[in-house]
Design an enzyme around this catalytic site. Sequence first.
Site, PDB file in Angstrom:
ATOM      1  N   GLU A 108       2.173 -13.581 -17.535  1.00 25.88           N
ATOM      2  CA  GLU A 108       2.069 -14.630 -18.689  1.00 25.88           C
ATOM      3  C   GLU A 108       2.140 -15.917 -18.061  1.00 25.88           C
ATOM      4  O   GLU A 108       1.251 -16.758 -18.405  1.00 25.88           O
ATOM      5  CB  GLU A 108       3.045 -14.387 -19.649  1.00 25.88           C
ATOM      6  CG  GLU A 108       3.125 -12.956 -20.160  1.00 25.88           C
ATOM      7  CD  GLU A 108       3.968 -11.923 -19.491  1.00 25.88           C
ATOM      8  OE1 GLU A 108       4.674 -11.108 -20.327  1.00 25.88           O
ATOM      9  OE2 GLU A 108       4.042 -11.988 -18.262  1.00 25.88           O
ATOM     10  N   CYS A 154       8.892 -10.326 -20.908  1.00 27.46           N
ATOM     11  CA  CYS A 154      10.336 -10.393 -20.666  1.00 27.46           C
ATOM     12  C   CYS A 154      11.162 -11.250 -21.588  1.00 27.46           C
ATOM     13  O   CYS A 154      10.623 -12.584 -22.086  1.00 27.46           O
ATOM     14  CB  CYS A 154      10.821 -10.362 -19.242  1.00 27.46           C
ATOM     15  SG  CYS A 154      10.525 -11.775 -18.540  1.00 27.46           S
ATOM     16  N   TRP A 169      -7.425  20.546   8.833  1.00 28.31           N
ATOM     17  CA  TRP A 169      -7.568  19.598   7.661  1.00 28.31           C
ATOM     18  C   TRP A 169      -8.557  20.614   6.697  1.00 28.31           C
ATOM     19  O   TRP A 169      -9.542  21.036   7.140  1.00 28.31           O
ATOM     20  CB  TRP A 169      -8.410  18.552   8.061  1.00 28.31           C
ATOM     21  CG  TRP A 169      -7.619  17.642   8.801  1.00 28.31           C
ATOM     22  CD1 TRP A 169      -7.703  17.377  10.215  1.00 28.31           C
ATOM     23  CD2 TRP A 169      -6.605  16.700   8.272  1.00 28.31           C
ATOM     24  NE1 TRP A 169      -6.598  16.421  10.485  1.00 28.31           N
ATOM     25  CE2 TRP A 169      -6.142  16.078   9.341  1.00 28.31           C
ATOM     26  CE3 TRP A 169      -5.987  16.518   7.017  1.00 28.31           C
ATOM     27  CZ2 TRP A 169      -5.096  15.043   9.254  1.00 28.31           C
ATOM     28  CZ3 TRP A 169      -5.008  15.581   6.903  1.00 28.31           C
ATOM     29  CH2 TRP A 169      -4.421  14.885   7.979  1.00 28.31           C
ATOM     30  N   ARG A 207      -0.304   6.014  -1.457  1.00 27.20           N
ATOM     31  CA  ARG A 207       0.827   5.462  -0.784  1.00 27.20           C
ATOM     32  C   ARG A 207       1.133   4.029  -0.981  1.00 27.20           C
ATOM     33  O   ARG A 207       2.254   3.826  -1.242  1.00 27.20           O
ATOM     34  CB  ARG A 207       0.662   5.630   1.030  1.00 27.20           C
ATOM     35  CG  ARG A 207       0.713   7.325   1.538  1.00 27.20           C
ATOM     36  CD  ARG A 207       0.210   7.307   2.760  1.00 27.20           C
ATOM     37  NE  ARG A 207       0.225   8.609   3.722  1.00 27.20           N
ATOM     38  CZ  ARG A 207      -0.149   8.886   4.623  1.00 27.20           C
ATOM     39  NH1 ARG A 207      -0.273   7.716   5.804  1.00 27.20           N
ATOM     40  NH2 ARG A 207      -0.092  10.126   5.183  1.00 27.20           N
ATOM     41  N   THR A 245       6.050  19.280   8.840  1.00 30.86           N
ATOM     42  CA  THR A 245       4.953  18.590   8.708  1.00 30.86           C
ATOM     43  C   THR A 245       5.220  17.363   9.764  1.00 30.86           C
ATOM     44  O   THR A 245       3.994  17.313  10.648  1.00 30.86           O
ATOM     45  CB  THR A 245       5.052  17.728   7.413  1.00 30.86           C
ATOM     46  OG1 THR A 245       4.814  18.649   6.432  1.00 30.86           O
ATOM     47  CG2 THR A 245       3.741  16.752   7.721  1.00 30.86           C
ATOM     48  N   ASP A 299       2.229  18.117  12.492  1.00 25.20           N
ATOM     49  CA  ASP A 299       1.127  17.073  12.366  1.00 25.20           C
ATOM     50  C   ASP A 299       1.523  15.766  13.274  1.00 25.20           C
ATOM     51  O   ASP A 299       0.547  15.154  13.322  1.00 25.20           O
ATOM     52  CB  ASP A 299       0.906  16.907  10.836  1.00 25.20           C
ATOM     53  CG  ASP A 299       0.237  18.017  10.252  1.00 25.20           C
ATOM     54  OD1 ASP A 299      -0.325  19.149  10.874  1.00 25.20           O
ATOM     55  OD2 ASP A 299       0.312  18.081   8.896  1.00 25.20           O
ATOM     56  N   GLU A 311       4.261  13.997   0.376  1.00 28.99           N
ATOM     57  CA  GLU A 311       2.800  14.746   0.776  1.00 28.99           C
ATOM     58  C   GLU A 311       3.665  16.237   1.405  1.00 28.99           C
ATOM     59  O   GLU A 311       3.795  16.159   2.610  1.00 28.99           O
ATOM     60  CB  GLU A 311       2.224  13.936   1.741  1.00 28.99           C
ATOM     61  CG  GLU A 311       1.734  12.549   1.292  1.00 28.99           C
ATOM     62  CD  GLU A 311       0.834  11.705   2.038  1.00 28.99           C
ATOM     63  OE1 GLU A 311       0.453  12.321   3.291  1.00 28.99           O
ATOM     64  OE2 GLU A 311       0.998  10.711   2.262  1.00 28.99           O
TER      65      GLU A 311
END
Length: 358
Positions: free
Chosen positions: A46, A68, A162, A176, A188, A192, A287
Amino acid sequence: MERAYELAARGIGNTAPNPAVGAVLVRDGRIVGEGYHHRAGEPHAEVNALAQAGDARGATAYVTLEPCNHVGRTPACSRALLDAGVARVVVGTVDPNPKTNGGGIALLRAHGVAVEILDDERARRLIEPFAFAITHDRPYLALKMAMSLDGRITSRPGVQEWITSEEERLYVRDLRIAHDAVMVGAGTVRVDDPQLTVRPASHRLRPYTRVVVCETDTVPETSRVFAARDDYATTLVLAPAGARERFANLDRVAEVLFVGGEDATQLDLGAAMRALRERGVQSVLCEGGPTLGARLIAAGVVNRLYWAIAPVLLTTEAAVPVLAGADLATLGARVRFDGVEMVGADVVLTGVMEQPRV
């Protein structure tokens, strides 16, 4: 209001712990000022719109979130609108922050300003992580999973494979950016070796956080997720308090948060999420692998699902299912889907995880 939503979206990922907000000032059928909240500690939407307008007397303000009425690092926006002589305010949704929560609307109306509340789903979606975190002791958690048409993530255990498109992977990088932290399980990391970075880089007032969930086995100290990077906080490791010796090696490369009782060998995911909130993490994108994903759902800490479906079939005796390690059949949780889109060759479903009422 459509323009206000567009403006608000520009601040996503940079305003935490504040919500993303957009504002448009209209007088005599013409936009005279617009703005959005860029970063926490800087002027709100604002105020930026009023600054651009210069003179806003008699104007209508379209604001995605209730102005606010409390003073923090910046002045109260409801008071700024009053002082500028705005005649009418259209609000996308009421502010869930207990410090405001209708107070800004009440102040404006008490001084003769006409206020219309749309209670719009799009406005609520903009502040979904903020709305949850401001009223709970754990972060808002979005769980992103990817699977084949037949519900598998890889053709065999322990391999990096993949199955979704490059477009879907870029989509995940955008997700993300919209969250304070990205989280994966130890499995993971071992398979990976991800960096868990935002690419292209997103400069945030609050450093981005990477989180690794450990329980039974440690991960190599040389894993890329622990590499020091500009604009990234030290990586956090969540581990059960009863396994301090098992994960002691990670103290050299990460901040290890041991949670639960001193004899706990299984990670209490509820306590782990509260530990993240205490570190200032307001929203998390997980993930997850099949075990972490299933256990998060079973623990009742998932707020939203992002479910990517790749146009491939993987079923063999060795294929790994998308969820494993937890009994979800009797849980009673349901997903209220509110989005579906094509991302490259894949379909991405998204929805709110609704826990059963007890």
